[in-house]
Design an enzyme around this catalytic site. Sequence first.
Site, PDB file in Angstrom:
ATOM      1  N   ARG A  85       0.827  -1.213   0.000  1.00 58.57           N
ATOM      2  CA  ARG A  85       0.000   0.000   0.000  1.00 58.57           C
ATOM      3  C   ARG A  85       0.856   1.255   0.000  1.00 58.57           C
ATOM      4  O   ARG A  85       0.516   2.254  -0.618  1.00 58.57           O
ATOM      5  CB  ARG A  85      -0.894   0.037   1.255  1.00 58.57           C
ATOM      6  CG  ARG A  85      -2.197  -0.716   1.104  1.00 58.57           C
ATOM      7  CD  ARG A  85      -3.201  -0.323   2.176  1.00 58.57           C
ATOM      8  NE  ARG A  85      -2.892  -0.883   3.482  1.00 58.57           N
ATOM      9  CZ  ARG A  85      -3.180  -2.135   3.836  1.00 58.57           C
ATOM     10  NH1 ARG A  85      -3.807  -2.938   3.010  1.00 58.57           N
ATOM     11  NH2 ARG A  85      -2.866  -2.597   5.025  1.00 58.57           N
ATOM     12  N   CYS A 122      -6.941 -20.166  13.565  1.00 58.08           N
ATOM     13  CA  CYS A 122      -7.875 -20.028  14.684  1.00 58.08           C
ATOM     14  C   CYS A 122      -9.202 -20.732  14.398  1.00 58.08           C
ATOM     15  O   CYS A 122      -9.928 -21.106  15.317  1.00 58.08           O
ATOM     16  CB  CYS A 122      -8.149 -18.552  14.970  1.00 58.08           C
ATOM     17  SG  CYS A 122      -6.657 -17.562  14.984  1.00 58.08           S
ATOM     18  N   ARG A 146     -14.417  -3.287  42.448  1.00 59.11           N
ATOM     19  CA  ARG A 146     -14.926  -2.660  43.688  1.00 59.11           C
ATOM     20  C   ARG A 146     -14.556  -3.493  44.904  1.00 59.11           C
ATOM     21  O   ARG A 146     -14.127  -2.983  45.936  1.00 59.11           O
ATOM     22  CB  ARG A 146     -16.448  -2.523  43.609  1.00 59.11           C
ATOM     23  CG  ARG A 146     -16.891  -1.328  42.803  1.00 59.11           C
ATOM     24  CD  ARG A 146     -18.393  -1.259  42.733  1.00 59.11           C
ATOM     25  NE  ARG A 146     -19.021  -1.355  44.046  1.00 59.11           N
ATOM     26  CZ  ARG A 146     -20.328  -1.431  44.237  1.00 59.11           C
ATOM     27  NH1 ARG A 146     -21.149  -1.419  43.201  1.00 59.11           N
ATOM     28  NH2 ARG A 146     -20.841  -1.511  45.432  1.00 59.11           N
TER      29      ARG A 146
HETATM   30  P1  FAD Z   1       1.855 -18.959  10.989  1.00 55.15           P
HETATM   31  O1  FAD Z   1       0.400 -18.750  10.906  1.00 55.15           O
HETATM   32  O2  FAD Z   1       2.352 -20.201  11.634  1.00 55.15           O
HETATM   33  O3  FAD Z   1       2.452 -18.839   9.537  1.00 55.15           O
HETATM   34  C1  FAD Z   1       3.792 -19.071   9.273  1.00 55.15           C
HETATM   35  C2  FAD Z   1       3.910 -19.496   7.829  1.00 55.15           C
HETATM   36  O4  FAD Z   1       5.280 -19.604   7.502  1.00 55.15           O
HETATM   37  C3  FAD Z   1       3.296 -20.864   7.578  1.00 55.15           C
HETATM   38  O5  FAD Z   1       2.393 -20.766   6.512  1.00 55.15           O
HETATM   39  C4  FAD Z   1       4.494 -21.751   7.228  1.00 55.15           C
HETATM   40  O6  FAD Z   1       4.177 -22.743   6.274  1.00 55.15           O
HETATM   41  C5  FAD Z   1       5.461 -20.733   6.674  1.00 55.15           C
HETATM   42  N1  FAD Z   1       6.882 -21.117   6.809  1.00 55.15           N
HETATM   43  C6  FAD Z   1       7.521 -21.506   7.944  1.00 55.15           C
HETATM   44  N2  FAD Z   1       8.824 -21.712   7.684  1.00 55.15           N
HETATM   45  C7  FAD Z   1       9.012 -21.451   6.374  1.00 55.15           C
HETATM   46  C8  FAD Z   1      10.153 -21.507   5.532  1.00 55.15           C
HETATM   47  N3  FAD Z   1      11.353 -21.845   6.005  1.00 55.15           N
HETATM   48  N4  FAD Z   1       9.992 -21.182   4.234  1.00 55.15           N
HETATM   49  C9  FAD Z   1       8.771 -20.827   3.737  1.00 55.15           C
HETATM   50  N5  FAD Z   1       7.661 -20.782   4.489  1.00 55.15           N
HETATM   51  C10 FAD Z   1       7.781 -21.076   5.808  1.00 55.15           C
HETATM   52  N6  FAD Z   1      -4.585 -16.932  17.874  1.00 55.15           N
HETATM   53  C11 FAD Z   1      -5.481 -16.033  18.356  1.00 55.15           C
HETATM   54  O7  FAD Z   1      -5.135 -14.854  18.532  1.00 55.15           O
HETATM   55  N7  FAD Z   1      -6.783 -16.415  18.614  1.00 55.15           N
HETATM   56  C12 FAD Z   1      -7.218 -17.670  18.408  1.00 55.15           C
HETATM   57  O8  FAD Z   1      -8.396 -17.985  18.633  1.00 55.15           O
HETATM   58  C13 FAD Z   1      -6.305 -18.642  17.942  1.00 55.15           C
HETATM   59  N8  FAD Z   1      -6.704 -19.911  17.732  1.00 55.15           N
HETATM   60  C14 FAD Z   1      -5.808 -20.813  17.238  1.00 55.15           C
HETATM   61  C15 FAD Z   1      -6.232 -22.118  17.039  1.00 55.15           C
HETATM   62  C16 FAD Z   1      -5.351 -23.058  16.548  1.00 55.15           C
HETATM   63  C17 FAD Z   1      -5.805 -24.461  16.339  1.00 55.15           C
HETATM   64  C18 FAD Z   1      -4.013 -22.695  16.241  1.00 55.15           C
HETATM   65  C19 FAD Z   1      -3.040 -23.705  15.696  1.00 55.15           C
HETATM   66  C20 FAD Z   1      -3.586 -21.384  16.434  1.00 55.15           C
HETATM   67  C21 FAD Z   1      -4.478 -20.440  16.932  1.00 55.15           C
HETATM   68  N9  FAD Z   1      -4.081 -19.121  17.169  1.00 55.15           N
HETATM   69  C22 FAD Z   1      -4.970 -18.209  17.676  1.00 55.15           C
HETATM   70  C23 FAD Z   1      -2.698 -18.691  16.920  1.00 55.15           C
HETATM   71  C24 FAD Z   1      -2.580 -18.030  15.561  1.00 55.15           C
HETATM   72  O9  FAD Z   1      -3.099 -18.872  14.590  1.00 55.15           O
HETATM   73  C25 FAD Z   1      -1.124 -17.723  15.286  1.00 55.15           C
HETATM   74  O10 FAD Z   1      -0.664 -16.862  16.296  1.00 55.15           O
HETATM   75  C26 FAD Z   1      -0.909 -17.082  13.933  1.00 55.15           C
HETATM   76  O11 FAD Z   1      -1.280 -17.932  12.903  1.00 55.15           O
HETATM   77  C27 FAD Z   1       0.560 -16.695  13.766  1.00 55.15           C
HETATM   78  O12 FAD Z   1       0.750 -16.159  12.507  1.00 55.15           O
HETATM   79  P2  FAD Z   1       2.205 -16.215  11.844  1.00 55.15           P
HETATM   80  O13 FAD Z   1       2.078 -15.612  10.503  1.00 55.15           O
HETATM   81  O14 FAD Z   1       3.198 -15.648  12.778  1.00 55.15           O
HETATM   82  O15 FAD Z   1       2.566 -17.769  11.765  1.00 55.15           O
END
Ligand code: FAD
Length: 452
Positions: A26, A47, A446
């Site tokens: 953006r 999530c 409270r």
């Molecule tokens: P991720 O979502 O883990 O994404 C990381 C990405 O990097 C993945 O797609 C992976 O494939 C990719 N990757 C990793 N290493 C490499 C590499 N070397 N090369 C290329 N790609 C790579 N959070 C909340 O706040 N509320 C909720 O209700 C909640 N519920 C959840 C329920 C479940 C079942 C789970 C598993 C998680 C939940 N979470 C929740 C947590 C939330 O999903 C995560 O905090 C969030 O997805 C983190 O985002 P991220 O992008 O940091 O990591």
Amino acid sequence: MAIRPERIVIVGGDAAGMSAAAQLRRMRPEVEIVAFERGHHTSYALCGLPYYVAGYVDDTAQLVARTPEAHRRNGIDVRLRTEVVALDLERREVVAYDHERHREYREPFDQLVLATGARPRRLALPGRDAAGIFTLHSLEDAEALATWLQQERPRRAVVVGGGYIGIEAAEAFRARGLETTLIEAAPHVMPLLDPDMAELVEQALRADQVTVLTGTPVEAFATRNGRVTGVLTPHGEVPADVVVIGIGVEPNSDLARDAGIALGDRNAIHVDQHCRTSVPGVWAAGDCADAYHRLLGRSVYFPLGTTANKQGRICGLNLGGRPARFPGIVGTAITRFGETEIARTGLSEREARESGFSIVVGNARSTTRSGYFPGASWMTVKMVAEEGTGRLLGAQIVGGPGAGKRIDTVATALTAGMTLEEFIYLDLAYAPPFSPVWDPVVVAARKLAREV
Ligand code: FAD
């Protein structure tokens, strides 16, 4: 010679990585953005996985917020099924492996964002690879579990781990009508709550016929013909046709560690409040990184989607040329089991004591609506404040529908550094269908104010 545009490489195509990419796009249409994602999807909602398994959501496609094609249309070069296997910080290149074409190549970057997320912790126990044992950390995991439920028609489910993923998995199994046992090694479920509040969660689980075994470490998985048949514990075998393991996550920080980038709490990549790592031009965000905790005054590992999106945005803003600082977290989280909502923010009693605070602690039981109003249900609020000053330090809530999101009021007060007295006189909304005239969180404040 033509000057090539600046190239920003992002590793990880979910919440943190794609928030950074979208924000940057953006602000700076001219830069090249290359996002590596080793999986099949971008911008998906982990999530939502338990609710897909429960059958409340029909299709995992509904959990994808933005497809790779949509990102590409936005000018982001998404390289799917391509894993970054090493960082060469000296040459400022990443080494990528394309799982489709089976080839390795290098991609130069001017700036790098690490958004590699977390992985589920595994149990290195006999029988762990048996069919019917699942983790719940990707769309593929959830689809495999849903397929098992559909095709194998299991009757007895075991959830290993009583954190929020375990609790949500237990709800999913109960929604599907399975006999469910939840096994937790710690003395109580929901380690982020104090034992007295966790006890209320256990009561809710038991009221819905979930067998709760706390203080029970899993020792092995019983199997027959490669399929799980039970979970072995010191107290005997719990029969199981399907098992979900949800014992927490650990950060995917190996790439960073191997490249010499500093790690912090629980081996997460250490970032400052601008999301900079220890290496100039390398940023990190989300579940692979730590985050500054406003009450503790230091960085902690508290991986959640809320923080991943914010830290990703902070990276994007900084890369886009608008200096931005993440003020930090206060440790807010929410989940539910069926009708029972569970939430916390700030420091629990245990965390506050361990961090050296002198505290006062109180509980209050109240109702989600005016007591006479149809649909009112009980809720309990536990509140922690600093002795002497009355500064709010944290709260936990367990209660019926409408209870949980009240934690946001307390999270806001913590962010503002409010005392109990200030909190009590907040101008919160009231009408009988929504709350008693004193909101339950204020009732707790409270009561506690008398102790300060
Ligand atoms: P991720 O979502 O883990 O994404 C990381 C990405 O990097 C993945 O797609 C992976 O494939 C990719 N990757 C990793 N290493 C490499 C590499 N070397 N090369 C290329 N790609 C790579 N959070 C909340 O706040 N509320 C909720 O209700 C909640 N519920 C959840 C329920 C479940 C079942 C789970 C598993 C998680 C939940 N979470 C929740 C947590 C939330 O999903 C995560 O905090 C969030 O997805 C983190 O985002 P991220 O992008 O940091 O990591």
